[in-house]
Design an enzyme around this catalytic site. Sequence first.
Site, PDB file in Angstrom:
ATOM      1  CB  THR A 100      -0.947   0.007   1.211  1.00 25.94           C
ATOM      2  OG1 THR A 100      -1.831  -1.108   1.108  1.00 25.94           O
ATOM      3  CG2 THR A 100      -1.753   1.284   1.269  1.00 25.94           C
ATOM      4  CB  SER A 138      -7.407  -2.198  -4.979  1.00 25.26           C
ATOM      5  OG  SER A 138      -6.862  -2.753  -3.802  1.00 25.26           O
ATOM      6  CB  THR A 139      -2.652  -1.630  -2.687  1.00 20.72           C
ATOM      7  OG1 THR A 139      -2.502  -0.246  -2.343  1.00 20.72           O
ATOM      8  CG2 THR A 139      -1.335  -2.355  -2.441  1.00 20.72           C
ATOM      9  CG  ASN A 140      -5.272  -5.597  -2.291  1.00 19.32           C
ATOM     10  OD1 ASN A 140      -4.238  -5.162  -1.793  1.00 19.32           O
ATOM     11  ND2 ASN A 140      -6.390  -5.746  -1.597  1.00 19.32           N
ATOM     12  CB  THR A 185      32.035 -41.120 -12.079  1.00 13.09           C
ATOM     13  OG1 THR A 185      32.842 -42.290 -11.947  1.00 13.09           O
ATOM     14  CG2 THR A 185      31.533 -40.992 -13.506  1.00 13.09           C
ATOM     15  CB  SER A 316      47.209 -14.580  -2.845  1.00 15.03           C
ATOM     16  OG  SER A 316      47.703 -14.555  -1.521  1.00 15.03           O
ATOM     17  CB  SER A 317      46.725  -9.870   0.121  1.00 12.41           C
ATOM     18  OG  SER A 317      46.487 -10.779   1.198  1.00 12.41           O
ATOM     19  CE  LYS A 322      46.278 -19.587  -4.141  1.00 19.63           C
ATOM     20  NZ  LYS A 322      44.872 -19.392  -4.468  1.00 19.63           N
TER      21      LYS A 322
END
Length: 463
Positions: A100, A138-140, A185, A316-317, A322
């Site tokens: 609403t 209507s909102t609905n 698999t 990577s830091s 990497k």
Amino acid sequence: MNNTRIESDSIGALEIPCDAYYGVQSLRGYENFHITGTRMNHKFILNIVRIKLAAAIANMKASSIDQKTGEAIVEACKEALEGKLDSGFITDAIQGGAGTTANMNVNEVIANRATELLGGKKGEYLCHPNDHVNCSQSTNDVIPTAGRITVIELAGELIANVTELISSLDKKAAEFNDIIKMGRTQLEDAVPIRLGQEFAAYSSGLKRTLKLLEKAVGEMYSVNIGGTAIGTAINVEKVYLDEIVPTLSSVTGYALNRAENLIDATQNLDGFVYVSGALKTMAVSLSKMCNDLRLMSSGPKTGFEEITLPAKQNGSSIMPGKVNPVIPEVVTQVAFAVIGNDSTITLAAEAGQLELNAFEPVIFYKLFESLTCMKNAVKTLTVNCIDGITSNKKRCEQLLFESVGTVTALCPYIGYKKAAELAKRALRENKKIKDLVKEQGLLDDALLEKILDPFTMTEPKNN
């Protein structure tokens, strides 16, 4: 100088900034619903505006509002669709009241701008939010109809991106068609497969989920606008009821149709669950594919190293050089979000009671999020990953010929038990299956070469 104006509703009076296009009901919703910290989806807002525009046209035809007021509403809606009134839409994405607040926010913004066009000032409401902008609505019926149109729009963008991804996978399937590798698999050596076949399988799976999504989105074209409060079309003239859906179709460009049963379409939101379920299915397929890409590209020296993904950023830091599979990783995270959103959407749709479901806002919030994130994830997967994948043919051959998986092809000729004995001995003595067969004189050399041809193992026998 007073910078505010006073507006009142059935709850009481509030001070509204003089320059604000929203009104008292919008402000109440803004104060009550500090939930997500984000406004409603912009496309969703604009689709509510489109409904108001179509409703004004239909209401003028039905003589439910006068021509002058109707034309002012239409002009205000056009300005809103151009983005000129964006600052007036202040409602949080999640809200109580079945939407609403969202509906009234748009009603008030359009009413105040239409009032100005009629020569009045904001808050005077020469064009009234309820009596004029919300006339015959209507909102609905407004909110679920806007939700459906937004899903159509967002899904169209996703479908376009998935179609591009499928095309990219098909190209890779053709490019990698002659590269034979060991299939697996349960992460254990199985039998040979072509790398191109794996990519073709990814494409096939996505094509299937795309069909599911397209079918689900097709349900969104059936709308309940015109049903008003509970689907009985109270306060609606027949002319309006006949005109609103065709007019809205013209405004939006989508071939909408009126729901066969407006009461059903007002109280039941299973169509959104259907779309979310199709999205979840697609997310599962995408994530599984991305899991495979990460495995096949693992290494670069101690993993599978069968394919190489495009390097997109440092991985990577602390570890120099990497590079991580960041694009498949982000797609899988989006899949997790979509799957979680599907649970929320399912629970919210189930929680409806009698003639209405009050939980549409959270359904739309999560469904729009899923569609948007999936669209963006699929795009980055295509452009930043799939398009640039290269194969490592020598590595694939190395792993293939070091494996004992080819022994499966011997079963029809020497039996399962003997083939299993050979496999165990090959692993134990680090010997090749072919050498052991020759050593024991189990098969003619020419036949053995034909049976153990890896390419032959990747296709059905051509008898």
